[in-house]
Scaffold this motif. Structure first.
Motif, PDB file in Angstrom:
ATOM      1  N   LEU A  47      77.843 -47.823  61.045  1.00 20.66           N
ATOM      2  CA  LEU A  47      77.302 -46.957  62.326  1.00 20.66           C
ATOM      3  C   LEU A  47      78.051 -48.232  64.017  1.00 20.66           C
ATOM      4  CD1 LEU A  47      75.410 -45.329  64.348  1.00 20.66           C
ATOM      5  CD2 LEU A  47      73.920 -47.062  64.175  1.00 20.66           C
ATOM      6  N   ARG A  48      78.231 -48.585  63.610  1.00 18.78           N
ATOM      7  CA  ARG A  48      78.912 -49.618  64.605  1.00 18.78           C
ATOM      8  C   ARG A  48      80.530 -49.411  64.591  1.00 18.78           C
ATOM      9  NH1 ARG A  48      78.659 -54.161  67.554  1.00 18.78           N
ATOM     10  NH2 ARG A  48      77.669 -54.915  66.075  1.00 18.78           N
ATOM     11  N   GLU A  49      81.209 -48.589  63.573  1.00 22.77           N
ATOM     12  CA  GLU A  49      82.545 -48.351  63.429  1.00 22.77           C
ATOM     13  C   GLU A  49      82.736 -47.036  64.023  1.00 22.77           C
ATOM     14  OE1 GLU A  49      86.861 -47.679  62.523  1.00 22.77           O
ATOM     15  OE2 GLU A  49      85.709 -49.810  62.435  1.00 22.77           O
ATOM     16  N   TRP A  50      81.945 -45.869  63.232  1.00 20.50           N
ATOM     17  CA  TRP A  50      81.148 -44.431  63.857  1.00 20.50           C
ATOM     18  C   TRP A  50      81.557 -44.182  65.694  1.00 20.50           C
ATOM     19  CZ3 TRP A  50      77.158 -41.501  66.094  1.00 20.50           C
ATOM     20  CH2 TRP A  50      77.995 -40.657  66.777  1.00 20.50           C
ATOM     21  N   ALA A  51      80.223 -45.552  65.713  1.00 19.68           N
ATOM     22  CA  ALA A  51      80.121 -44.751  67.681  1.00 19.68           C
ATOM     23  C   ALA A  51      80.870 -45.511  68.632  1.00 19.68           C
ATOM     24  CB  ALA A  51      79.196 -46.053  67.933  1.00 19.68           C
ATOM     25  N   THR A  52      82.272 -46.538  68.358  1.00 22.84           N
ATOM     26  CA  THR A  52      82.414 -47.118  68.894  1.00 22.84           C
ATOM     27  C   THR A  52      84.150 -46.261  68.808  1.00 22.84           C
ATOM     28  OG1 THR A  52      83.610 -48.604  67.567  1.00 22.84           O
ATOM     29  CG2 THR A  52      81.980 -49.107  68.837  1.00 22.84           C
ATOM     30  N   THR A  53      84.125 -45.763  67.807  1.00 25.39           N
ATOM     31  CA  THR A  53      85.834 -45.000  67.653  1.00 25.39           C
ATOM     32  C   THR A  53      85.823 -43.222  68.235  1.00 25.39           C
ATOM     33  OG1 THR A  53      85.069 -44.282  65.429  1.00 25.39           O
ATOM     34  CG2 THR A  53      86.305 -46.669  65.605  1.00 25.39           C
ATOM     35  N   ALA A  54      84.081 -42.356  67.058  1.00 26.25           N
ATOM     36  CA  ALA A  54      84.224 -41.387  67.277  1.00 26.25           C
ATOM     37  C   ALA A  54      84.430 -40.812  69.087  1.00 26.25           C
ATOM     38  CB  ALA A  54      82.981 -40.922  67.365  1.00 26.25           C
ATOM     39  N   GLY A  55      84.474 -41.021  69.440  1.00 25.42           N
ATOM     40  CA  GLY A  55      84.974 -40.622  71.619  1.00 25.42           C
ATOM     41  C   GLY A  55      83.649 -39.589  71.511  1.00 25.42           C
ATOM     42  N   LEU A  56      81.884 -39.571  70.971  1.00 24.31           N
ATOM     43  CA  LEU A  56      81.246 -38.708  71.081  1.00 24.31           C
ATOM     44  C   LEU A  56      80.274 -38.571  71.999  1.00 24.31           C
ATOM     45  CD1 LEU A  56      80.276 -35.654  69.588  1.00 24.31           C
ATOM     46  CD2 LEU A  56      79.344 -37.194  67.657  1.00 24.31           C
ATOM     47  N   THR A  57      79.915 -37.855  73.076  1.00 29.09           N
ATOM     48  CA  THR A  57      79.076 -37.722  73.813  1.00 29.09           C
ATOM     49  C   THR A  57      77.711 -36.369  73.592  1.00 29.09           C
ATOM     50  OG1 THR A  57      79.468 -38.473  75.526  1.00 29.09           O
ATOM     51  CG2 THR A  57      77.522 -37.186  76.417  1.00 29.09           C
ATOM     52  N   LEU A  58      76.733 -37.109  73.201  1.00 35.51           N
ATOM     53  CA  LEU A  58      75.437 -35.659  72.715  1.00 35.51           C
ATOM     54  C   LEU A  58      74.198 -35.429  73.293  1.00 35.51           C
ATOM     55  CD1 LEU A  58      75.442 -36.589  68.693  1.00 35.51           C
ATOM     56  CD2 LEU A  58      76.509 -34.987  70.064  1.00 35.51           C
ATOM     57  N   VAL A  59      74.777 -34.560  74.154  1.00 37.26           N
ATOM     58  CA  VAL A  59      73.743 -34.179  75.399  1.00 37.26           C
ATOM     59  C   VAL A  59      72.242 -33.602  74.597  1.00 37.26           C
ATOM     60  CG1 VAL A  59      72.616 -33.347  77.065  1.00 37.26           C
ATOM     61  CG2 VAL A  59      75.248 -34.000  77.196  1.00 37.26           C
ATOM     62  N   PRO A  60      71.294 -33.889  74.206  1.00 37.82           N
ATOM     63  CA  PRO A  60      69.809 -33.319  73.613  1.00 37.82           C
ATOM     64  C   PRO A  60      69.517 -32.163  74.538  1.00 37.82           C
ATOM     65  CG  PRO A  60      68.947 -35.959  73.833  1.00 37.82           C
ATOM     66  CD  PRO A  60      70.855 -35.397  75.182  1.00 37.82           C
ATOM     67  N   GLY A  61      68.843 -31.185  73.142  1.00 40.10           N
ATOM     68  CA  GLY A  61      68.249 -29.887  73.591  1.00 40.10           C
ATOM     69  C   GLY A  61      67.432 -29.949  73.637  1.00 40.10           C
ATOM     70  N   ARG A  62      67.238 -28.352  72.899  1.00 38.44           N
ATOM     71  CA  ARG A  62      65.603 -28.038  72.035  1.00 38.44           C
ATOM     72  C   ARG A  62      65.190 -29.131  71.013  1.00 38.44           C
ATOM     73  NH1 ARG A  62      65.446 -22.580  70.142  1.00 38.44           N
ATOM     74  NH2 ARG A  62      67.773 -22.959  69.849  1.00 38.44           N
ATOM     75  N   MET A  63      64.416 -29.397  70.805  1.00 43.52           N
ATOM     76  CA  MET A  63      63.763 -30.478  69.760  1.00 43.52           C
ATOM     77  C   MET A  63      63.073 -29.799  68.632  1.00 43.52           C
ATOM     78  SD  MET A  63      63.356 -34.126  71.306  1.00 43.52           S
ATOM     79  CE  MET A  63      62.822 -34.130  73.180  1.00 43.52           C
ATOM     80  N   PHE A  64      62.995 -30.324  67.913  1.00 42.86           N
ATOM     81  CA  PHE A  64      61.795 -30.069  66.436  1.00 42.86           C
ATOM     82  C   PHE A  64      61.235 -30.067  65.878  1.00 42.86           C
ATOM     83  CE2 PHE A  64      65.583 -26.803  67.578  1.00 42.86           C
ATOM     84  CZ  PHE A  64      64.723 -25.576  67.711  1.00 42.86           C
ATOM     85  N   MET A  65      60.202 -31.002  65.604  1.00 43.58           N
ATOM     86  CA  MET A  65      60.136 -32.001  64.736  1.00 43.58           C
ATOM     87  C   MET A  65      58.258 -31.846  63.460  1.00 43.58           C
ATOM     88  SD  MET A  65      57.822 -35.593  66.514  1.00 43.58           S
ATOM     89  CE  MET A  65      57.572 -36.656  65.638  1.00 43.58           C
ATOM     90  N   HIS A  66      58.665 -32.800  62.796  1.00 47.61           N
ATOM     91  CA  HIS A  66      57.540 -32.385  61.543  1.00 47.61           C
ATOM     92  C   HIS A  66      57.535 -33.636  61.194  1.00 47.61           C
ATOM     93  CE1 HIS A  66      54.352 -30.539  59.304  1.00 47.61           C
ATOM     94  NE2 HIS A  66      54.805 -31.116  58.460  1.00 47.61           N
ATOM     95  N   ASP A  67      56.543 -34.478  60.296  1.00 46.64           N
ATOM     96  CA  ASP A  67      56.528 -35.682  59.820  1.00 46.64           C
ATOM     97  C   ASP A  67      57.603 -36.629  59.733  1.00 46.64           C
ATOM     98  OD1 ASP A  67      54.454 -35.689  57.888  1.00 46.64           O
ATOM     99  OD2 ASP A  67      54.830 -34.860  56.529  1.00 46.64           O
TER     100      ASP A  67
END
Length: 126
Positions: A47-67
């Motif tokens: 996770l550390r490797e991916w987060a420091t190299t991906a150069g990605l921003t994810l802005v949350p929108g609609r959420m769906f949830m169960h269990d």
């Protein structure tokens, strides 16, 4: 609905988007599963490797949830292509206020299908 599960996933997004790797790791389990279009990995070091190299921003929108499963439709922007945002979706599993799995999908439909969630699981009040 468990507000703490949603709060955990939103904290995960905030940490990723602000490059706060310590917080990202703190809200993730030691054996977190990660998967996306480019492969799969497991654990905090992945996770550390991916987060420091991906150069990605994810802005949350609609959420769906169960269990304990949350699917979030997101606006994804990569640092290498800042003028080409895309709508994607990510499925999260949250257990005891820690993200244990993150599976990115190219579409909301594929994420919902993979998790057996549907429009009836749309979170309308937080």
């Amino acid at each position: 609905m468990r507000i703490s599960e949603i709060a955990t996933v939103l904290a995960w997004h905030d940490a990723l988007n602000s490059s706060d790797i310590d917080t990202l790791l703190a809200v993730s389990s030691d054996d977190i599963d990660l998967a996306g279009t480019e492969g799969a990995a497991q654990g905090l070091s992945a996770l550390r490797e991916w987060a420091t190299t991906a150069g990605l921003t994810l802005v949350p929108g609609r959420m769906f949830m169960h269990d304990g499963v949350i699917v979030i439709e997101e606006q994804a922007t990569w640092a290498s292509k800042p003028n080409e945002p895309r709508t994607v979706a990510t499925a999260f599993r949250v257990v005891h206020d820690q993200v244990t799995a993150v599976f990115r999908h190219d579409t909301l439909e594929s994420a919902l299908e993979a998790t057996d969630l549907s429009e009836k699981d749309l979170v309308t009040d937080i």
